[in-house]
Design a protein around this motif. Sequence first.
Motif, PDB file in Angstrom:
ATOM      1  N   ASN A   1      32.746  51.315  37.702  1.00 29.49           N
ATOM      2  CA  ASN A   1      33.915  51.821  37.158  1.00 29.49           C
ATOM      3  C   ASN A   1      34.957  52.065  38.089  1.00 29.49           C
ATOM      4  O   ASN A   1      36.346  52.007  38.211  1.00 29.49           O
ATOM      5  N   ASP A   2      34.541  53.009  39.213  1.00 24.01           N
ATOM      6  CA  ASP A   2      35.303  53.547  40.316  1.00 24.01           C
ATOM      7  C   ASP A   2      35.927  52.279  40.898  1.00 24.01           C
ATOM      8  O   ASP A   2      37.082  52.388  41.461  1.00 24.01           O
ATOM      9  N   ASP A   3      35.257  51.470  41.250  1.00 21.41           N
ATOM     10  CA  ASP A   3      35.761  50.127  41.860  1.00 21.41           C
ATOM     11  C   ASP A   3      37.202  49.727  41.231  1.00 21.41           C
ATOM     12  O   ASP A   3      38.046  49.313  41.739  1.00 21.41           O
ATOM     13  N   ILE A   4      36.913  49.395  39.762  1.00 26.21           N
ATOM     14  CA  ILE A   4      37.870  48.918  39.104  1.00 26.21           C
ATOM     15  C   ILE A   4      38.997  49.911  38.907  1.00 26.21           C
ATOM     16  O   ILE A   4      40.223  49.374  38.962  1.00 26.21           O
ATOM     17  N   GLN A   5      38.998  51.194  38.838  1.00 26.74           N
ATOM     18  CA  GLN A   5      39.762  52.226  38.712  1.00 26.74           C
ATOM     19  C   GLN A   5      40.767  52.242  39.763  1.00 26.74           C
ATOM     20  O   GLN A   5      42.061  52.383  40.069  1.00 26.74           O
ATOM     21  N   ARG A   6      40.263  52.127  41.351  1.00 26.28           N
ATOM     22  CA  ARG A   6      40.869  52.390  42.564  1.00 26.28           C
ATOM     23  C   ARG A   6      41.654  50.800  42.705  1.00 26.28           C
ATOM     24  O   ARG A   6      42.276  50.898  43.817  1.00 26.28           O
ATOM     25  N   ALA A   7      41.138  49.766  42.049  1.00 22.48           N
ATOM     26  CA  ALA A   7      41.900  48.578  42.264  1.00 22.48           C
ATOM     27  C   ALA A   7      43.537  48.609  42.205  1.00 22.48           C
ATOM     28  O   ALA A   7      44.083  49.243  41.480  1.00 22.48           O
ATOM     29  N   PRO A   8      44.027  47.958  42.945  1.00 18.82           N
ATOM     30  CA  PRO A   8      45.579  47.760  42.943  1.00 18.82           C
ATOM     31  C   PRO A   8      45.888  47.103  41.442  1.00 18.82           C
ATOM     32  O   PRO A   8      45.168  46.346  40.912  1.00 18.82           O
ATOM     33  N   ILE A   9      46.906  47.572  40.785  1.00 21.86           N
ATOM     34  CA  ILE A   9      47.531  47.205  39.561  1.00 21.86           C
ATOM     35  C   ILE A   9      48.379  45.871  39.759  1.00 21.86           C
ATOM     36  O   ILE A   9      49.207  45.896  40.525  1.00 21.86           O
ATOM     37  N   ARG A  10      47.918  44.853  39.014  1.00 25.13           N
ATOM     38  CA  ARG A  10      48.647  43.562  39.066  1.00 25.13           C
ATOM     39  C   ARG A  10      49.671  43.715  37.822  1.00 25.13           C
ATOM     40  O   ARG A  10      49.033  44.128  36.659  1.00 25.13           O
ATOM     41  N   PRO A  11      50.916  43.336  38.145  1.00 23.63           N
ATOM     42  CA  PRO A  11      51.701  43.316  37.022  1.00 23.63           C
ATOM     43  C   PRO A  11      51.344  42.232  36.065  1.00 23.63           C
ATOM     44  O   PRO A  11      50.817  41.255  36.173  1.00 23.63           O
ATOM     45  N   ARG A  12      51.682  42.659  34.787  1.00 23.14           N
ATOM     46  CA  ARG A  12      51.350  41.410  33.640  1.00 23.14           C
ATOM     47  C   ARG A  12      52.417  40.366  33.798  1.00 23.14           C
ATOM     48  O   ARG A  12      53.449  40.729  34.266  1.00 23.14           O
ATOM     49  N   THR A  13      52.101  39.420  33.500  1.00 28.78           N
ATOM     50  CA  THR A  13      52.859  37.957  33.572  1.00 28.78           C
ATOM     51  C   THR A  13      53.539  37.639  32.283  1.00 28.78           C
ATOM     52  O   THR A  13      52.695  37.727  31.124  1.00 28.78           O
ATOM     53  N   THR A  14      54.385  36.953  32.299  1.00 28.20           N
ATOM     54  CA  THR A  14      55.099  36.418  30.822  1.00 28.20           C
ATOM     55  C   THR A  14      54.818  35.137  30.815  1.00 28.20           C
ATOM     56  O   THR A  14      54.010  34.363  31.523  1.00 28.20           O
ATOM     57  N   MET A  15      55.203  34.648  29.657  1.00 26.06           N
ATOM     58  CA  MET A  15      55.006  33.139  29.349  1.00 26.06           C
ATOM     59  C   MET A  15      55.172  31.990  30.353  1.00 26.06           C
ATOM     60  O   MET A  15      54.614  31.290  30.752  1.00 26.06           O
ATOM     61  N   THR A  16      56.284  32.322  31.216  1.00 30.74           N
ATOM     62  CA  THR A  16      56.970  31.447  32.270  1.00 30.74           C
ATOM     63  C   THR A  16      56.091  31.956  33.375  1.00 30.74           C
ATOM     64  O   THR A  16      56.326  31.178  34.365  1.00 30.74           O
ATOM     65  N   GLY A  17      55.120  32.564  33.578  1.00 32.94           N
ATOM     66  CA  GLY A  17      54.396  32.963  34.795  1.00 32.94           C
ATOM     67  C   GLY A  17      54.929  33.983  35.584  1.00 32.94           C
ATOM     68  O   GLY A  17      54.343  34.030  36.802  1.00 32.94           O
ATOM     69  N   ARG A  18      56.147  34.436  35.341  1.00 33.65           N
ATOM     70  CA  ARG A  18      56.750  35.272  36.226  1.00 33.65           C
ATOM     71  C   ARG A  18      56.224  36.933  35.990  1.00 33.65           C
ATOM     72  O   ARG A  18      56.143  37.004  34.915  1.00 33.65           O
ATOM     73  N   GLY A  19      56.500  37.900  36.892  1.00 36.36           N
ATOM     74  CA  GLY A  19      56.183  39.152  36.743  1.00 36.36           C
ATOM     75  C   GLY A  19      56.996  39.831  35.474  1.00 36.36           C
ATOM     76  O   GLY A  19      58.088  39.089  35.392  1.00 36.36           O
TER      77      GLY A  19
ATOM     78  N   GLY B   1      40.869  41.115  43.625  1.00 39.06           N
ATOM     79  CA  GLY B   1      40.518  42.492  43.769  1.00 39.06           C
ATOM     80  C   GLY B   1      41.763  43.452  43.044  1.00 39.06           C
ATOM     81  O   GLY B   1      41.899  44.518  43.459  1.00 39.06           O
ATOM     82  N   VAL B   2      42.455  42.805  42.115  1.00 46.47           N
ATOM     83  CA  VAL B   2      43.350  43.438  41.543  1.00 46.47           C
ATOM     84  C   VAL B   2      43.196  43.330  39.996  1.00 46.47           C
ATOM     85  O   VAL B   2      42.497  42.634  39.643  1.00 46.47           O
TER      86      VAL B   2
ATOM     87  N   ALA C   1      33.803  41.728  38.047  1.00 44.46           N
ATOM     88  CA  ALA C   1      33.388  40.335  38.575  1.00 44.46           C
ATOM     89  C   ALA C   1      34.656  39.675  38.332  1.00 44.46           C
ATOM     90  O   ALA C   1      35.392  38.848  39.355  1.00 44.46           O
ATOM     91  N   THR C   2      35.423  39.840  37.150  1.00 50.57           N
ATOM     92  CA  THR C   2      36.924  39.419  36.743  1.00 50.57           C
ATOM     93  C   THR C   2      37.680  39.775  37.859  1.00 50.57           C
ATOM     94  O   THR C   2      38.587  39.255  38.416  1.00 50.57           O
ATOM     95  N   MET C   3      37.874  41.167  38.252  1.00 46.47           N
ATOM     96  CA  MET C   3      38.697  41.771  39.130  1.00 46.47           C
ATOM     97  C   MET C   3      38.552  41.123  40.644  1.00 46.47           C
ATOM     98  O   MET C   3      39.537  40.879  41.097  1.00 46.47           O
TER      99      MET C   3
END
Length: 105
Positions: free
Chosen positions: A83-101, A53-54, A46-48
């Motif tokens: 779990n398969d739905d989660i594992q197949r989701a595109p990967i979102r890059p982590r964000t830094t404190m400034t909100g940029r990738g 969807g990422v 649900a979070t994803m």
Amino acid sequence: MWAVTTIAGALGGYVLAWWRGRRSLDDAMSDGVRELLLCKLEEFRATMVADGGVADDDLKFRAQRLYNCYHQLGGNGHGTAVNDDIQRAPIRPRTTMTGRGNTNA
């Protein structure tokens, strides 16, 4: 001699009854833990979905760990699909404190 046989029979009956009761408790605990793990996997999905969807690597890693435990407890079917739905989701890059990738600079 009959007293020893009677005591051994009674003791055996008591041990068998205790073991059956303990096994029933263990089964109930396993079922409950398996259900809670499935609920958490559904929460991760649900979070994803709410995030477009990422999923980031951390979410995928935690979901896989939960799924492994869920599966060892006999869970399958719906939890596998979640779990398969989660594992197949595109990967979102982590964000830094400034909100940029994360640029790895």
